[in-house]
Design a protein around this motif. Structure first.
Motif, PDB file in Angstrom:
ATOM      1  N   ILE A  65      28.701  78.647  44.165  1.00 40.19           N
ATOM      2  CA  ILE A  65      30.153  78.672  43.999  1.00 40.19           C
ATOM      3  C   ILE A  65      30.549  79.861  43.118  1.00 40.19           C
ATOM      4  N   PHE A  66      31.847  80.088  42.967  1.00 40.10           N
ATOM      5  CA  PHE A  66      32.382  81.272  42.291  1.00 40.10           C
ATOM      6  C   PHE A  66      31.803  82.546  42.918  1.00 40.10           C
ATOM      7  N   MET A 110      37.173  73.472  39.816  1.00 40.16           N
ATOM      8  CA  MET A 110      37.842  74.589  39.140  1.00 40.16           C
ATOM      9  C   MET A 110      37.509  75.939  39.776  1.00 40.16           C
ATOM     10  N   GLU A 111      36.797  75.937  40.908  1.00 39.56           N
ATOM     11  CA  GLU A 111      36.392  77.190  41.532  1.00 39.56           C
ATOM     12  C   GLU A 111      37.605  78.056  41.873  1.00 39.56           C
ATOM     13  N   GLY A 112      38.619  77.460  42.462  1.00 39.14           N
ATOM     14  CA  GLY A 112      39.784  78.235  42.861  1.00 39.14           C
ATOM     15  C   GLY A 112      40.480  78.899  41.686  1.00 39.14           C
ATOM     16  N   SER A 113      40.669  78.156  40.602  1.00 37.88           N
ATOM     17  CA  SER A 113      41.372  78.715  39.445  1.00 37.88           C
ATOM     18  C   SER A 113      40.536  79.789  38.752  1.00 37.88           C
ATOM     19  N   ASN A 148      41.728  71.561  30.319  1.00 35.33           N
ATOM     20  CA  ASN A 148      42.716  72.084  31.254  1.00 35.33           C
ATOM     21  C   ASN A 148      42.174  73.378  31.860  1.00 35.33           C
ATOM     22  N   ARG A 149      41.834  73.340  33.146  1.00 37.02           N
ATOM     23  CA  ARG A 149      41.153  74.477  33.764  1.00 37.02           C
ATOM     24  C   ARG A 149      41.995  75.189  34.812  1.00 37.02           C
TER      25      ARG A 149
END
Length: 470
Positions: A354-355, A396-399, A456-457
């Motif tokens: 991921i990422f 949280m990958e998208g953010s 908070n991510r």
């Protein structure tokens, strides 16, 4: 799970039937499931029968003696002699028949088959949908809830609202007072923050549930596959309960129904709004999955709903034991005690990374060690310590990718370091790894990285963190 048995107006059960602790500290046996097992001839067939009804059992009102070292079960079960042919149900076939059925159809079938010997387990959260479905069938139904003694005030008020809205009485089950007293006196009120929540859940939830189910032939839960993909991804709509025993006693004596197993959370909420069903006021405060007050908090943007439960623990620990039988064995074997799956990093299971974008630098062990040693860096870095199998990292990958794209050309480098498997102990020792994901900021003129303190991510919160330190 705050669970309690409740029945419709035609099957109301008085709360006075439940166990209470007397002034002499002797615990009276609860009538739910308090039956004495009579002699039963052992037949040659091993088929599981659910045709026997509760009327065959003789209630026992004698109060059991307390053993100071062992807390007695609130109920013992035994089956009478049964003659004639017994009906045998193939629940595997029934599950296949109902796999694509609607929750209403599944609920109707469950209530039709088991009548007063089945009850809905109600936690005080969005599983109120189960009560609405039962109400819509027009059949009598029972509801039970586990009152752990540690629920939010909003949840208790919600129980009262539900009872009045549907004209039912919830059947509350309570933990053994002597066990709770021993736990609190020995380890304090908040020991679960230090040594895990399992012991407290076992005393306050699992054992009361076990007593409750001893008086039933089936129960109905609000489990959904999307609640916890790592542990609930293969929940069937109906199954022989793999953990708990029912009225007949022994493995196979209890059937577990999961009418909303295939329903997504957003569809549950669309249903609740469409039917004008009352909901727990905690939902408006950001709570999704609701349990005991000390162990539940609102979820934040970019977080999975189960991150609001036992947030100080990792993925594997996000279950209390009520649905242990639905945890996938392959997941359990691949997760270590902290819920960090070393087996994945060791090559025993293939998991996509991921990422994975040109904007995020993939750091090796040598790369992260060199970065940590530098006292004067040319540019600051933000690095996520992650495991590719971790659902919270995936959430949280998208953010994080968006963060990397926004920081391009600003002089701040964005990196990632896979810190599970063989790298986990190093990351815990040298990089402040506590749970996945852990986010570190390496300032330009300091050798000590700064750990991102918030859960908070979302991208705006991450940028605010970077801007405050760059």
């Amino acid at each position: 799970m705050a669970s309690a048995f409740t029945s419709s107006s035609s099957t109301t059960i008085s709360g006075s039937n439940f166990s209470r602790l007397s002034s002499s500290s002797e615990l009276k046996a609860a009538p739910i499931g308090s039956f004495r097992l009579l002699d039963r001839p052992h037949g040659s067939s091993t088929a599981i029968s659910f045709s026997q009804r509760r009327s065959l059992f003789k209630p026992v009102n004698a109060e059991p003696k307390r053993n100071d070292s062992i807390v007695p079960l609130a109920a013992t079960i035994a089956a009478p002699e049964v003659t004639g042919n017994e009906e045998v149900e193939d629940y595997g076939q029934l599950e296949r028949d109902l796999e694509n059925a609607s929750p209403l159809e599944i609920m109707d079938k469950a209530l039709e088959k088991f009548g007063n010997d089945i009850a809905i387990a109600f936690s005080g959260a969005e599983d109120v949908a189960l009560i609405e479905y039962a109400h819509l069938t027009g059949r009598p139904f029972r509801v039970f809830s586990l009152d752990t003694g540690r629920l939010n005030p909003e949840t208790y008020r919600f129980f009262d609202t539900v009872e009045k809205h549907y004209g039912i009485h919830i059947e509350y089950m309570f933990p053994d007072a002597v066990e709770v007293q021993g736990l609190v006196r020995g380890k304090g009120l908040f020991s679960f923050y230090e040594d895990g929540h399992q012991e407290c859940c076992r005393v306050r939830k699992v054992r009361p549930l076990r007593r409750a189910l001893k008086g039933l032939q089936a129960w109905i839960t609000g489990q959904r596959k999307d609640q916890s993909p790592g542990t609930r991804a293969e929940i069937p709509v109906v199954q022989v309960d793999p953990v708990f025993e029912g009225l007949d006693g022994g493995f196979g004596s209890l059937v577990k129904w999961n009418p909303v197993a295939n329903v997504e959370g957003r569809d549950i909420w669309n249903f609740l709004r469409a039917m004008n069903v009352p909901v727990n006021s905690l939902h408006a405060q950001g709570y999704i999955s609701i349990g005991c007050e000390p162990c539940t908090r609102p979820v934040l943007p970019g977080q999975h709903e189960r991150e609001g439960r036992w947030w100080w623990e990792d993925a594997k620990a996000k279950e209390c034991g009520l649905h242990k039988g639905n945890i996938k064995e392959e997941d359990a074997s691949q997760l270590n005690g902290n819920g960090n799956g070393d087996a994945y990093a060791n090559g025993t299971a293939a998991v996509a990374d991921i990422f994975d974008t040109h904007s995020v630098v993939n750091l090796s062990r040598t790369g992260i060690e060199n970065l940590a040693r530098l006292e004067n860096r040319k540019e600051p870095w933000i690095v996520v310590l992650y495991a590719p199998w971790c659902r919270f990292c995936k959430a949280m990958e998208g953010s994080y990718v968006e963060l990397a794209e926004k920081l391009e050309g600003t002089g701040v480098k964005v990196g990632k370091f896979q810190a599970d498997g063989e790298q986990k102990e190093f990351a815990k020792r040298e990089l402040q790894l506590g749970s996945f994901p852990t986010i570190l900021f390496f300032p330009k003129h300091s050798s000590t990285p700064i750990k991102y303190p918030s859960e908070n991510r979302d991208v705006d919160s991450l940028i605010a963190f970077v801007n405050a330190l760059r």
